[in-house]
Design an enzyme around this catalytic site. Structure first.
Site, short mmCIF file in Angstrom:
data_model
loop_
_atom_site.label_atom_id
_atom_site.label_comp_id
_atom_site.label_asym_id
_atom_site.label_seq_id
_atom_site.Cartn_x
_atom_site.Cartn_y
_atom_site.Cartn_z
N LYS A 13 0.83 -1.21 0.00
CA LYS A 13 0.00 0.00 0.00
C LYS A 13 0.87 1.27 0.00
O LYS A 13 0.61 2.19 -0.75
CB LYS A 13 -0.92 0.04 1.23
N ARG A 88 -9.81 1.43 8.87
CA ARG A 88 -9.31 0.10 9.21
C ARG A 88 -10.41 -0.78 9.78
O ARG A 88 -10.22 -1.97 9.97
CB ARG A 88 -8.25 0.33 10.27
N ARG A 127 10.62 -7.44 4.76
CA ARG A 127 10.67 -6.04 5.20
C ARG A 127 11.26 -5.94 6.61
O ARG A 127 11.99 -5.00 6.91
CB ARG A 127 9.26 -5.45 5.17
N ARG A 133 10.85 -1.30 11.71
CA ARG A 133 9.50 -1.02 12.16
C ARG A 133 9.27 -1.65 13.52
O ARG A 133 9.88 -2.66 13.85
CB ARG A 133 8.47 -1.57 11.17
N ARG A 144 -1.26 -9.15 12.81
CA ARG A 144 -1.74 -8.02 12.00
C ARG A 144 -2.59 -8.52 10.84
O ARG A 144 -3.59 -7.91 10.47
CB ARG A 144 -0.56 -7.19 11.49
#
Ligand code: AMP
Length: 191
Positions: A13, A88, A127, A133, A144
């Site tokens: 995204k 969300r 990632r 992060r 998640r």
């Protein structure tokens, strides 16, 4: 153009949002980035949100809704915006509709990026190795994804009913996906 980008964590995204906003000349508004910024700044909001984000859960609706209302009220968002990571859940989607309706506006399109779970988990793992992060370890990534499936995925049906949904295959290269998104938007809103 007023757009929302929906997709599971790791669907790309953020990358697509950056490309699209350059192409369309509208600002990207990423609630995840705003929250990371608050954490980095050590603000009260950031301190409160950090634990929730580390667990891969959703920050309370009223907090993000206030953040988004403030951001969309800025002059650069008057002509359009691309929301990445908001709404969300259904409550946030309703809040967004209300916010827009109060200004006599509505969403032009909601782009839903679809990527199979296995690929999403693989991307998040990659990632995690590259970035710093707070929420990218394996267990959190799975959580998640579960939160997405339970709380965010139902929005797709809502936006389909509203007639604004654009579903795009999110697999393949960044450029391939970007081309698909632009083509789908052209077909939908005649941009
Ligand atoms: P993202 O970068 O969009 O994946 O967001 C990272 C994390 O920030 C999420 O896992 C949530 O903890 C939090 N977050 C971002 N956007 C929202 C939102 N709209 N509502 C609640 N929490 C959010």
């Amino acid at each position: 153009m007023r757009l929302v980008l929906v997709g599971p964590p790791g669907a790309g995204k953020g990358t697509q949002a950056a490309l699209l906003t350059r192409r369309l000349g509208i600002p990207a508004v990423s609630t995840g980035d705003v929250l990371e910024g608050e954490i980095a700044a050590g603000s009260e909001l950031g301190t409160a949100a950090r634990g929730v984000m580390q667990r891969g859960e959703l920050v309370p609706d009223d907090v993000v809704e206030r953040m988004v209302a403030a951001r969309l009220g800025r002059p650069d968002a008057a002509a359009g915006f691309l929301l990445d990571g908001f709404p969300r859940d259904c409550a946030q989607a309703e809040a967004l509709d209300t916010m827009l309706a109060a200004a006599g506006r509505r969403l032009d399109a909601v782009v839903s990026l679809t990527v199979p779970d296995a690929q999403v988990l693989e991307r998040i793992r990659r990632r995690a190795a590259e970035q710093d992060r707070v929420d990218d370890d394996e267990a959190t990534a799975r959580h998640r994804l579960q939160v997405f499936t339970e709380q965010t995925a139902p929005l797709v049906a809502r936006y389909r009913r509203q007639g604004v949904l654009v579903q795009v295959d999110g697999t393949g290269s960044v450029d391939e996906v970007a081309e698909r998104v632009v083509a789908a938007l052209d077909a939908k809103v005649g941009r």
